[in-house]
Enzyme design. Structure first.
Site, mmCIF file in Angstrom:
data_model
loop_
_atom_site.group_PDB
_atom_site.id
_atom_site.type_symbol
_atom_site.label_atom_id
_atom_site.label_comp_id
_atom_site.label_asym_id
_atom_site.label_seq_id
_atom_site.Cartn_x
_atom_site.Cartn_y
_atom_site.Cartn_z
ATOM 1 N N GLY A 1 18.826 -27.856 69.756
ATOM 2 C CA GLY A 1 18.101 -27.506 70.976
ATOM 3 C C GLY A 1 19.020 -27.370 72.177
ATOM 4 O O GLY A 1 20.183 -27.791 72.150
ATOM 5 N N HIS B 1 32.091 12.844 58.407
ATOM 6 C CA HIS B 1 31.643 14.177 58.807
ATOM 7 C C HIS B 1 30.187 14.480 58.468
ATOM 8 O O HIS B 1 29.639 14.004 57.492
ATOM 9 C CB HIS B 1 32.565 15.255 58.212
#
Ligand code: TTP
Length: 393
Positions: free
Chosen positions: A83, A308
Site C-alpha cells: 500500500g 516494410h
C-alpha cells in the site's frame, strides 16, 4: 522540502508492458514516466528526492543514480507492495522535515507542484466529472476538511490527485491499519493530517493517473504535444517534416518519408524510406521503421522494429518488438464502438474508438499478420505468417 516519490509498484494493470520494466520506467516522450514527476519536484525546489522502489528496483536506481539535476537522490526499498502508506513508511528514516509525497505513475501539471510545495500542508485536487470513482475531498472556508473514498453521494467534484505536502509531524502517522481492500493507504495518513492541520487544496489543471496501457498512450499524447521542433539528426532532403517534429542527434529520416508532428524520433532510430509517421508518436531509441511503413499515434519503445509495408495505429509496443513485414493493426471496430482491452482478465472499455494493440517486450508478428483492435501480445509472444489474430496471446 523532501519529495518522496512512490515507484515500488509493478503495474499489474499495465501488463504486459511491465513484464520486465516497472510501470514508472515506461517511456513517456523523452524520459521515463516517473522522471516527469521527479522533474516537477526538482523544478518546485525539492532539496532531496527519496524514491521508494521495489519491483525491478535496479532499473529506477540505474536511471537516477545518487544525484539528479544537482539534487541528491536516495532510495528506500519496499519489499512487499502493501500500500501507499506502507511505501512512505519504508522511507521514514529518510524524512527529516516537511515532505511531499507524489505518485511515480502520475503526470501532474508542474505549476501545481510548485504551489503544493509553497502551501504546505496541502493536497492536490482535480475537478472530475464522475467523482464517485475517486477519493473525494470536502472543503470548508478554503481548507480541506475530509476525504471519502468512492462516495455514493460525493460532497464535491474534487478528486484527490495523489499529491501531498505533509508537515514533519505526519512522519509519526505513517503506520495506518489495513483498509477494506487490504492495503495500508496514504489517504488514511491524510485523514489524520486533515484532523490536525489546515490543509490547502491545490487545484491541478491537468492530471493523469497511468494505470492501464491506453493511459500510457494518453501520457505520451500529453507530453509529445509539448514538443518544440528540433532537427539534430540526419534528415534526407526529400523527406517532409511538418509541425513539431524532433529528430534527435543520431537518428535518421530517409528519403520520401512524411512526418506530421508531434513526433519524437529518438537517437539511433531510423525511419523510412517512404514511411509515414503522424499523430502523437514516439519512435524510441534504436527503433526502426522500414520502407513504406505507416505509424500513427503510437509508442514504439527502444529497439522495436516495424518492417516494410506495415501499419501500426493507436498502439503501444514494448522494447525490441519485431513487427513482421506486411503486418496490419486494425484500430477501429466495424460498429464504431469503443475498443475494449483485457485488464487483469476482464474486458475494460478504453474510452477510445481508435485503439490498436499492446505488445510486450520481444513480441514478434509473422509477415502479413492481421491484428484486431484491442489485442494484447504477451512479452515474447509470436504470431504465424498470414495469421488473423483475434485473441490475446
Ligand atoms: P497503484 O497504481 O495503485 O499500484 P501499481 O502501480 O502497483 O499498479 P497496479 O494497481 O496496476 O498493480 O499505485 C499507485 C502508486 O503508488 C504508484 O506510483 C505505485 C506506488 N505504490 C508503491 O510504491 N507501493 C505500493 O505498495 C503500492 C500499492 C503502490
Amino acid at each position: 522540502m523532501q519529495a518522496v516519490v512512490l515507484a515500488a509498484g509493478e503495474g499489474t494493470r499495465i501488463r504486459p508492458l511491465s513484464a520486465e520494466l516497472p510501470k514508472p520506467m515506461l517511456p513517456v516522450a523523452d524520459r521515463p514516466l516517473v522522471a516527469h514527476t521527479v522533474d516537477a519536484a526538482v523544478d518546485a525546489g525539492a532539496d532531496e528526492i527519496v524514491l521508494v522502489i521495489g519491483y525491478e528496483a535496479e532499473t529506477v536506481r540505474d536511471y537516477f543514480g545518487d544525484e539528479y539535476r544537482g539534487v541528491p537522490v536516495s532510495y528506500a526499498v519496499q519489499t512487499e507492495q502493501a500500500g501507499t502508506a506502507h511505501a512512505v513508511a519504508a522511507a521514514k528514516d529518510h524524512i527529516d522535515g516537511p515532505f511531499a509525497v507524489l505518485n511515480g505513475d502520475n503526470l501532474y501539471d508542474p505549476a501545481a507542484i510548485d504551489r503544493l510545495f509553497a502551501n504546505c500542508p496541502a493536497v492536490g485536487a482535480v475537478e472530475v466529472a464522475e467523482p464517485r470513482n475517486y477519493g473525494v475531498l470536502s472543503t470548508e472556508d478554503g481548507v480541506v476538511d475530509d476525504i471519502t473514498e468512492k462516495p455514493t453521494e460525493p460532497p464535491t467534484n474534487l478528486a484527490n490527485a495523489g499529491a501531498y505536502a505533509f508537515p514533519e509531524r505526519a512522519r509519526e502517522w505513517l503506520e495506518v491499519p489495513e483498509s477494506e481492500r487490504g492495503e495500508h493507504e496514504i489517504t488514511d495518513v491524510l485523514a489524520t493530517v486533515l484532523d490536525r492541520f489546515a490543509v490547502t487544496p491545490i487545484a491541478l489543471d491537468r492530471w493523469l493517473d497511468v494505470g492501464r496501457p491506453w493511459e500510457l498512450l494518453a501520457a505520451n499524447e500529453w507530453k509529445l504535444a509539448d514538443l518544440d521542433r528540433r532537427i539534430d539528426g540526419r534528415v534526407s532532403d526529400d523527406a517532409h517534416l511538418e509541425g513539431d517534429v524532433v529528430v534527435e542527434d543520431g537518428a535518421t529520416v530517409k528519403s520520401g518519408t512524411v512526418i506530421e508532428g508531434p513526433v519524437l524520433i529518438r537517437s539511433g532510430a531510423t525511419v523510412g524510406p517512404n514511411a509515414s509517421v503522424r499523430g502523437a508518436t514516439l519512435i524510441g531509441g534504436d527503433a526502426s521503421v522500414g520502407h513504406a511503413v505507416e505509424i500513427e499515434n503510437s509508442v514504439l519503445s527502444r529497439g522495436t522494429s516495424v518492417s516494410h509495408l506495415s501499419y501500426v495505429g493507436d498502439s503501444v509496443l514494448g522494447r525490441n518488438v519485431n513487427v513482421g513485414a506486411g503486418t496490419t493493426v486494425a484500430n477501429r471496430r466495424h460498429d464504431g464502438a469503443i475498443v475494449e482491452l483485457s485488464v487483469k482478465g476482464e474486458r475494460v472499455p478504453t474510452g477510445r474508438r481508435e485503439f490498436g494493440v499492446v505488445a510486450g517486450d520481444g513480441a514478434k508478428t509473422g509477415i502479413n499478420s492481421s491484428l484486431l483492435p484491442g489485442l494484447k501480445l504477451a512479452a515474447g509472444a509470436t504470431t504465424r505468417p498470414g495469421e488473423v489474430v483475434e485473441r490475446d496471446r
